[in-house]
Structure formats: structure tokens, C-alpha cells
Design an enzyme around this catalytic site. Structure first.
Site, mmCIF file in Angstrom:
data_model
loop_
_atom_site.group_PDB
_atom_site.id
_atom_site.type_symbol
_atom_site.label_atom_id
_atom_site.label_comp_id
_atom_site.label_asym_id
_atom_site.label_seq_id
_atom_site.Cartn_x
_atom_site.Cartn_y
_atom_site.Cartn_z
ATOM 1 N N GLY A 173 -21.799 18.288 -11.424
ATOM 2 C CA GLY A 173 -23.116 18.001 -10.870
ATOM 3 C C GLY A 173 -23.425 16.527 -10.793
ATOM 4 N N GLY A 174 -22.409 15.706 -10.514
ATOM 5 C CA GLY A 174 -22.636 14.282 -10.276
ATOM 6 C C GLY A 174 -23.015 14.036 -8.829
ATOM 7 C CG LEU A 182 -26.612 16.528 -6.704
ATOM 8 C CD1 LEU A 182 -25.729 16.986 -7.855
ATOM 9 C CD2 LEU A 182 -27.656 15.531 -7.178
ATOM 10 C CD GLU A 183 -23.295 11.434 -1.536
ATOM 11 O OE1 GLU A 183 -23.876 10.399 -1.880
ATOM 12 O OE2 GLU A 183 -22.162 11.425 -0.988
ATOM 13 C CD GLU A 185 -2.537 1.679 0.185
ATOM 14 O OE1 GLU A 185 -2.396 2.825 -0.297
ATOM 15 O OE2 GLU A 185 -3.316 0.825 -0.285
ATOM 16 C CG HIS A 198 -50.245 0.906 9.855
ATOM 17 N ND1 HIS A 198 -50.195 1.786 8.787
ATOM 18 C CD2 HIS A 198 -50.801 1.578 10.894
ATOM 19 C CE1 HIS A 198 -50.726 2.939 9.157
ATOM 20 N NE2 HIS A 198 -51.096 2.837 10.430
ATOM 21 N N GLY A 244 -6.957 0.724 3.874
ATOM 22 C CA GLY A 244 -8.402 0.893 3.854
ATOM 23 C C GLY A 244 -8.948 1.406 2.546
ATOM 24 C CE LYS A 255 -22.170 8.418 1.339
ATOM 25 N NZ LYS A 255 -21.356 8.945 0.217
#
Length: 469
Positions: A184-185, A189-190, A35, A448, A40, A52
Site C-alpha cells: 500500500g505504498g 495506490l497509483e 548500460e 482570480h 534512460g 503517468k
């Protein structure tokens, strides 16, 4: 220069390479993993996990501002960006250490080297170690899992200004006053919604006629309206031709649009115009491994390259660039190399994905655009989220579900723009995997009040699509 031989050499510690290393070691093979950067891969270090984590902080800020909609006193949050970044770093570091422990402490037979690997033959590499030494490694099989990096467009002046990639923006300890986002992918957006909720002015500049070029018009339009309602400025059909930065630190993007030249100004610039493969420093020509015109490694259905015994896994071989697809690459290789039974293919596999805006956009199977392009007959139904009881109760009424059904009454695909859209999309994926007919879902007893109750109703207005001129 020491020359060491192994059963398996893995270049890159990504979401395919790491589990492959442990699986091969458990099978008794001697494995070396090289690496160059951080253990990771992109998902843990500058992709899914950190993004996130910070989106969760932005969502909390939004909930405080909109508390009045729920009968509570709204609060203007004081965003401590350094603390947001620190929380993100804590989560990333814990996951990174988990990878290190799994590779180096919990398994025998795995050697981890930090350095840059360069091929000097078909299954031989030279590794320039971080400490300055060099090792020569040979292996019976080699697996390339080096991923991608941000693509930097060829725009006049861009290389002369301190623009940001997503990796750098995730470490910024202050809230930008006005963030310009080039692209604008789904990444753009995120980040646009995230930083708008942190308190930045945000402008998205996209060359295409709509956001998310691969999605149906209705999904793109709905997401555009969601972002604009939160105060994100969206400029479509804008070809940026020049970038500059004043002595006061203000960026200016000069763009050609249908209405003429336009100049867009902001304090920070994020470049989110796609990715390029990390293949240019690997010396693949020395191994005989062939690339396509964009630099991605060419592979067959078993993910083997043009050189026998050399494989490419994850984003580096092109195609959909998602963590779950990279992990499935590992499963393909594992099945074909270690398991008895039928061969497993990397072709024609399901492609679920989710854009983690709020509401989320989840997708599985075909959308209308793809069905028309492939000449597949379908019926379509759309369910406004506002008709679902759970949506009204929680106040999360924005969006729609859209399903495509084939002539055999089975599901061809689904687009879900909804709170928890990724989870709902996964239900549709299970339905498709089980080959259930839509009538079975209409008559299924569902608890429900849940989001899943929409499965009883989404197929109610199935009809043939309108013909487009």
C-alpha cells in the site's frame, strides 16, 4: 580482452548518469557509459514516464464515466488495453531515442557500451558485452548509477506463481478481471486507481495499519476514502503468509489479520512491496566499496563512496527514490568536480514529491508526524479544497491543504491533497526557498479564479496542534 582507459566511467544510464556523461564530455573528458538494459533508466522505461502516460488514459476513462456530473451524457468507455499500452510505448520509445541521440550523436567524447559491468579493482571493470565479447575498462573516476529493482518478499509459494511486477503489468495487453496489489505504498495506490478506472476489480493488501506509512493520518485516511469511493477494496493489517494459484488461474493470498485468517482471491497479482538496489552483480567487494545492511552503497555528502574517485548516484545509494533527487545527485557531483566555489552537499536538501493519484498528494518539508518526532514547535492550519472557488467551478472538490508554520512565521512544510497537488506543492516549495512569512501570502494579490488563491486563505486558522495521548 582489450584494455581501454577513460577519464570517466559511468555504470548505468539513469537520470543522474546521462546528464553527467554529456557534461563531462562537454568539459573535454573522455567518457564511457555502460548500460546493461535500456538507455534512460527506470524513470523513462518502467517508472514515471510509462506509469503517468497510462494514468492519463485511465483519467480519460473516468471523465467519460462521470460526464453526467457536468451535464453531459455519460459514456461507458470500451477500454482497448493494447492501444493504451501502445500509446505508452510510443512515448517511452521517443524519450529513449532522445537519450540515445543525446549520448551518441550530439556529443563527441562519449562511448556507449551495452553489457554487464563488474569491478575487478577500485576503478577497473570488466564488461561482458551483449555481443559476447569482453572489455576491460579503467577510469580516473567511476560513477555508479544502476538504480533498483522490485523487491520480492519471502512469502511461501510466491516464487511458484506468475506474479507481476510493475514493469510487467505496464505491458499487459488486457484489463485484469480482479487485480490483487500486495503493498500500500505510493506505487500500489497509483496502480490501484489506474486499473480500477480501466475496469478491473482491485484489492490492495497492506501489512501496516494505514496506507502510505510515512504520511500523517489525515492524509492517509482521505486517500483511503478516495480510493474506496471509486470501488477499490483496501485490506489493512494483513500479513500475507502464503500465495497459491489454482489450475483455473485464480490467485489466493492467505493472510493473517487482527480478526483471524483471511483468503483473498483474484485473477492477477501485482507485487509492489518496495525496491532493492542493483548492487549484487557489480563485484563491489573487488573495488572495496562498502554497502549498508540492505545492499545500498554508502556515500558521503559529496556522493563519494568509501573508495576515493568512485561515486554512487541515484537510487542505488539509498534514501528517497525519486527522479528529481537522482538528477540533483548529478548537480552535486557536477558542482564539486567541475565548478569553482563552495562545495555542494547531498545532505539537508529539499524533498518535494507527489503521489499521482487523483487527487494528487504533494508534499514538501515537514508533516506533523515529523515535526513532533524532531521536537519542532509549530502551528498548523488546514483548508478544505471545497472552499476554493476554482475547485467548485471544476467539480474537483476532494481533499485539503495543510500547512505547518514555525515560530518565526515561516513555512515548515505543506501537505496538499488536491487536484494539481504537485503543482500547488511546488508553490509552497518556492515560498519556503524565498523564506517568505505567511502574512505576506495572506495579503498577496493573486489572479482570480485560480487554485493559487488558496494561498490567501490557507493560513487563516493557524493554531497550535492538539496534544496526542
Amino acid at each position: 580482452m582489450p584494455n581501454t582507459s577513460y577519464d570517466a566511467l559511468i555504470i548505468g544510464s539513469g537520470q543522474a548518469g546521462n546528464p553527467l556523461a554529456t557534461t563531462l564530455a562537454d568539459a573535454g573528458q573522455r567518457v564511457v557509459l555502460v548500460e546493461e538494459n535500456l538507455l534512460g533508466g527506470s524513470c523513462i522505461n518502467y517508472g514515471c514516464t510509462p506509469t503517468k502516460a497510462m494514468l492519463a488514459s485511465a483519467e480519460r476513462a473516468h471523465q467519460l464515466r462521470t460526464a453526467g456530473d457536468y451535464g453531459l451524457q455519460p459514456v461507458k468507455p470500451a477500454v482497448d488495453m493494447a492501444a493504451v499500452v501502445a500509446r505508452k510505448n510510443h512515448i517511452v520509445q521517443a524519450m529513449r531515442e532522445g537519450v540515445r541521440s543525446n549520448l551518441t550523436q550530439e556529443r563527441q567524447g562519449i562511448t556507449v557500451l551495452h553489457g554487464q559491468a563488474t569491478f575487478v579493482g577500485p576503478r577497473t571493470v570488466r564488461v561482458a558485452l551483449a555481443g559476447g565479447e569482453t572489455q576491460r575498462l579503467t577510469a580516473k573516476k567511476v560513477f555508479i548509477n544502476t538504480g533498483t529493482r522490485a523487491a520480492i518478499p519471502d512469502i511461501e509459494g510466491l516464487q511458484d506463481v506468475p506474479f507481476l511486477t510493475t514493469t510487467q503489468l505496464l505491458d499487459l495487453p488486457e484489463v485484469p478481471e480482479h487485480l490483487l496489489i500486495l503493498g500500500g505504498g505510493y506505487i500500489g495506490l497509483e496502480f490501484s486507481q489506474m486499473y480500477r478506472r480501466f475496469g478491473s476489480r482491485v484489492t490492495i493488501i497492506e501489512a501496516g495499519r494505514q496506507l502510505l506509512e510515512r504520511e500523517d493520518d489525515d492524509a492517509c485516511q482521505a486517500l483511503t476514502e478516495v480510493l474506496e469511493a471509486e470501488g477499490v477494496e483496501i485490506v489493512l493489517g494483513a500479513e500475507v503468509r502464503r500465495v497459491s494459484r489454482s489450475e483455473a488461474g485464480v490467485f489466493t493470498l492467505t493472510a493473517h489479520t487482527a480478526t483471524g485468517e483471511r483468503r483473498l482471491r483474484g485473477t492477477h497479482l501485482l507485487v509492489a512491496t518496495g525496491r532493492v538496489p542493483n548492487t549484487d552483480t557489480l563485484g563491489l567487494d573487488q573495488a572495496g566499496v562498502q554497502l549498508d545492511e540492505k545492499g545500498y552503497i554508502q556515500v558521503n555528502a559529496r556522493l563519494e563512496t568509501t573508495v576515493r574517485g568512485v561515486y554512487a548516484l541515484g537510487d542505488v545509494h539509498g534514501g528517497p527514490q525519486f527522479t528529481h533527487i537522482s538528477y540533483d545527485d548529478y548537480r552535486v557531483v557536477r558542482a564539486n568536480l567541475l565548478h569553482r566555489g563552495p562545495r555542494r552537499s547531498a545532505r539537508q536538501r529539499p524533498l518535494p514529491y507527489c503521489v499521482f493519484t487523483e487527487p494528487q498528494l504533494g508534499r514538501i518539508g515537514l508533516n506533523e508526524q515529523q515535526a513532533r518526532e524532531q521536537g519542532i514547535a509549530y502551528r498548523v492550519a488546514t483548508l478544505p479544497v471545497s472552499t476554493i472557488g476554482r475547485a467548485r467551478q471544476t467539480g474537483r472538490t476532494t481533499g485539503f491543504w495543510k500547512v505547518l508554520v514555525g515560530e518565526d512565521d515561516r513555512l515548515l512544510g505543506a501537505t496538499v491533497l488536491c487536484a494539481e497537488g504537485g503543482e500547488i506543492m511546488s508553490m509552497f516549495q518556492l515560498i519556503m526557498a524565498g523564506r517568505l512569512k505567511y502574512e505576506q501570502l495572506q495579503n498577496m494579490v493573486l489572479a482570480h479564479p485560480t487554485w493559487a488563491e488558496g494561498l490567501n486563505n490557507v493560513f487563516r486558522e493557524l493554531q497550535k496542534p492538539e496534544l496526542k495521548a
